[in-house]
Design an enzyme around this catalytic site. Structure first.
Site, short mmCIF file in Angstrom:
data_model
loop_
_atom_site.label_atom_id
_atom_site.label_comp_id
_atom_site.label_asym_id
_atom_site.label_seq_id
_atom_site.Cartn_x
_atom_site.Cartn_y
_atom_site.Cartn_z
N LYS A 261 -74.64 -98.00 -12.98
CA LYS A 261 -74.22 -98.00 -14.43
C LYS A 261 -73.23 -96.58 -14.55
O LYS A 261 -73.64 -95.57 -14.22
CB LYS A 261 -75.32 -98.13 -15.43
N LYS A 273 -75.48 -95.54 -32.32
CA LYS A 273 -76.66 -94.88 -32.11
C LYS A 273 -77.10 -94.14 -33.55
O LYS A 273 -76.19 -93.40 -33.89
CB LYS A 273 -77.00 -93.91 -31.03
N ASP A 285 -75.20 -91.26 -19.53
CA ASP A 285 -75.32 -92.72 -19.03
C ASP A 285 -74.43 -92.88 -18.02
O ASP A 285 -74.35 -94.39 -17.73
CB ASP A 285 -74.93 -93.33 -20.52
N ASP A 344 -74.88 -101.94 -28.24
CA ASP A 344 -75.39 -100.74 -27.60
C ASP A 344 -76.20 -101.25 -26.45
O ASP A 344 -76.85 -100.42 -25.63
CB ASP A 344 -76.76 -100.19 -28.58
N ARG A 348 -75.76 -103.43 -19.40
CA ARG A 348 -76.02 -104.58 -18.60
C ARG A 348 -74.79 -105.29 -18.77
O ARG A 348 -74.56 -106.58 -17.82
CB ARG A 348 -77.16 -105.41 -19.26
N1 BES Z 1 -77.85 -96.10 -22.59
C1 BES Z 1 -78.90 -96.39 -23.19
C2 BES Z 1 -80.19 -96.12 -22.62
C3 BES Z 1 -80.87 -94.82 -22.32
C4 BES Z 1 -81.69 -94.50 -23.24
C5 BES Z 1 -80.14 -94.03 -21.33
C6 BES Z 1 -82.18 -93.23 -23.44
C7 BES Z 1 -80.49 -92.62 -21.26
C8 BES Z 1 -81.75 -92.17 -22.40
C9 BES Z 1 -78.56 -97.89 -23.33
O1 BES Z 1 -77.35 -98.53 -23.27
C10 BES Z 1 -79.01 -98.40 -24.44
O2 BES Z 1 -78.48 -98.07 -25.66
N2 BES Z 1 -80.01 -99.25 -24.63
C11 BES Z 1 -80.71 -99.67 -25.66
C12 BES Z 1 -80.82 -101.35 -25.65
C13 BES Z 1 -81.22 -101.91 -26.93
C14 BES Z 1 -80.02 -102.06 -27.96
C15 BES Z 1 -81.64 -103.36 -26.67
C16 BES Z 1 -82.07 -99.11 -26.11
O3 BES Z 1 -82.71 -98.69 -24.78
O4 BES Z 1 -82.28 -98.72 -27.18
ZN ZN Z 2 -75.94 -97.16 -22.10
MN MN Z 3 -76.22 -98.29 -25.21
#
Ligand code: BES
Ligand code: ZN
Ligand code: MN
Length: 490
Positions: A261, A273, A285, A344, A348
């Protein structure tokens, strides 16, 4: 820092600091340890009793030795109980402790005398080199003045490990890959961008003789990568789809793909966020892509008999008038449609097209690494990555590789039923399901983009960064994943 395996033992070595690895049962100082103590006029025994050193794993002590001695400082490093069959990682951590002590004590030469792990001198030497180098690596790129204390250790002699020179060189090549990954992850999003990532891939290709293909926006459009390009839309920077290939000289025994990724920044998009959601950390990320490039650097030097494709769809997740609207429907390069109910959950989307691309290469296995979900961090904490795979064989291979590497991995379930939570009224699927099991539904989403190739997904959101020093990791980026990947490929 130079490493020198030598047949000399601790009784004969001379230099600034001598570090001895001791099991709990060794602290009584029998046999040649008693001899060493005698040579040092009782300093070793005194050090052990005065500091209550019991040989416990993670403990260490150091003192200076009287004038006229061939060594200036003596350090003891605990290895735990030998009957517990300590893991190789104990040796990495012990070497890290020895190197840190030597540096702090301003010792230019360090002699490390550790027992041989599992009758394997090569593995022992490799672990010591990895531990010492990774522990002493300091990132001062963004400081106007270095706050580095101590003196650089110039030479490390590996006592009793003569003949392990090739293993030392291999460990240094692996470390160079880990450090590249650390540097990429630690650098902020105004330094590491999709463009700079492509440039890094280009220098790697030149340096290690890898083939390089960079797909530009138009190339990705032609391939129908609507999921990746949907995420990329709001950024002012051009997306870069990186495809590096390592090909062995002869016929490869196996062909594999590693997919990382590569979000150089994740603002969340219009589902931006919120405060407390660690937006300021979202430069990390791209840690999957960083591990992929780090592995490329190591593998390009190690030259195994395996063909390896290193792939990352690199972009940023931003907001602008061109941003994805929550609810937009995207079509991925395998024709599947995705209702983006949360911008967010962008990783994926980029991985979907990268996985389809990887499978088209006809490889024998695909492994992806992604800082994919906060849910995985909630499930497994900061030290352990999640592993999902429909293939028990591939899962076992990766677990064994991670064990060798000293990187923690825990297998998680691909629960078909949970995918029901991602059903969409208007498209083939949504990109997010309900909050419970969020790292599992993310993995189930990725699974839709791999048809038949054995595939594994590693959610590395936890272990790619550490806020405080931990073993051979200093505070900051850890370079997680590179060593597991290298051991898996080898
Ligand atoms: N990049 C984030 C996940 C992440 C969280 C990476 C903490 C490093 C540290 C990912 O793109 C994300 O935002 N995921 C969301 C998914 C949700 C919207 C279903 C999450 O984990 O909140
Ligand atoms: Zn992310
Ligand atoms: Mn995200």
């Amino acid at each position: 820092m130079e490493f020198q395996p030598t047949e000399l033992g601790y009784l004969d070595w001379s230099g600034d600091a001598l570090a001895i690895g001791l099991f709990e049962e060794d602290v009584e100082l029998a046999g040649s340890l008693a001899q060493l103590d005698e040579k040092l006029a009782g300093t070793l025994k005194e050090l052990i009793s005065e500091t209550d050193f019991k040989g416990k794993e993670g403990s260490s002590a150091v003192t200076r030795v009287g004038a006229g001695s061939p060594i200036r400082k003596i350090a003891v490093i605990g290895l735990g109980k030998s009957e517990n069959n300590p893991k190789l990682d104990t040796w990495r951590r012990a070497a890290a402790a020895a190197a840190r002590l030597a540096k702090k004590q301003k010792c230019k030469t360090l002699g490390i005398s550790f027992p041989v792990w599992n009758d394997a001198p090569d593995a022992t030497a490799g672990a010591v080199v990895e531990g010492a180098e990774l522990a002493l690596y300091q990132d001062n790129r963004f400081k106007s003045e270095s706050d580095d204390r101590g003196l650089p250790v110039q030479r490390v002699d590996l006592l009793g490990l003569a003949g392990t020179d090739a293993a030392v060189a291999r460990a240094q090549q692996i470390v160079s890959g880990v450090i590249l990954a650390r540097q990429l992850v630690a650098a902020p999003a105004n330094v590491v961008t999709p463009v700079s990532m492509a440039e890094t891939a280009q220098s790697l290709a030149a340096e290690c003789g890898l083939q390089l293909e960079i797909l530009e926006l138009e190339d990705c459009e032609k391939l129908g990568m609507g999921a990746f390009l949907g995420v990329a839309k709001a950024s002012d920077l051009p997306p870069k789809f990186i495809h590096l290939t390592y090909k062995p000289e002869g016929t490869p025994v196996r062909r594999v793909a590693i997919v990382g990724k590569g979000l150089t920044f994740d603002s969340g998009g219009l589902n931006i966020k919120v405060a407390g959601g660690s937006i300021e950390m979202m430069k990390v990320d791209m840690a999957g892509a960083a591990a992929t490039l780090g592995a490329a650097k190591a593998i390009g030097q190690l030259k195994p008999d395996v063909e390896v494709h290193f792939i990352s769809a690199v972009t940023e997740n931003m907001i602008s008038g061109r941003a994805l609207h929550p609810g937009d429907i995207l079509t991925a390069s395998n024709g599947k449609t995705i209702e983006v109910n949360n911008t967010d959950a962008e990783g994926r989307l980029t991985l979907a097209d990268a996985l389809v691309f990887a499978e088209k290469l006809g490889v024998d296995a695909i492994v992806d690494l992604a800082t994919l979900t906060g849910a995985c961090v909630i499930a497994l904490g900061d030290d352990i990555a999640g592993l999902w795979s429909p293939s028990d064989t591939l899962a076992a291979e990766l677990s064994a590789a991670a064990e060798k590497a000293g990187e923690k991995l825990w297998r998680m379930p691909l629960e078909e039923k949970y995918f029901e939570g991602m059903k969409s009224v208007v498209a083939d699927m949504k990109n997010t399901g309900p909050r419970p099991g969020g790292s599992i539904t993310a993995a189930m989403f990725l699974k839709q983009f791999v048809k038949q190739t054995p595939w594994a997904h590693l959610d590395i959101a936890g272990p790619v960064w550490t806020d405080k020093e931990n073993g051979y990791n200093s505070a900051g980026a850890t370079g997680y994943g590179v060593r597991t990947l290298v051991h898996w490929v080898l």
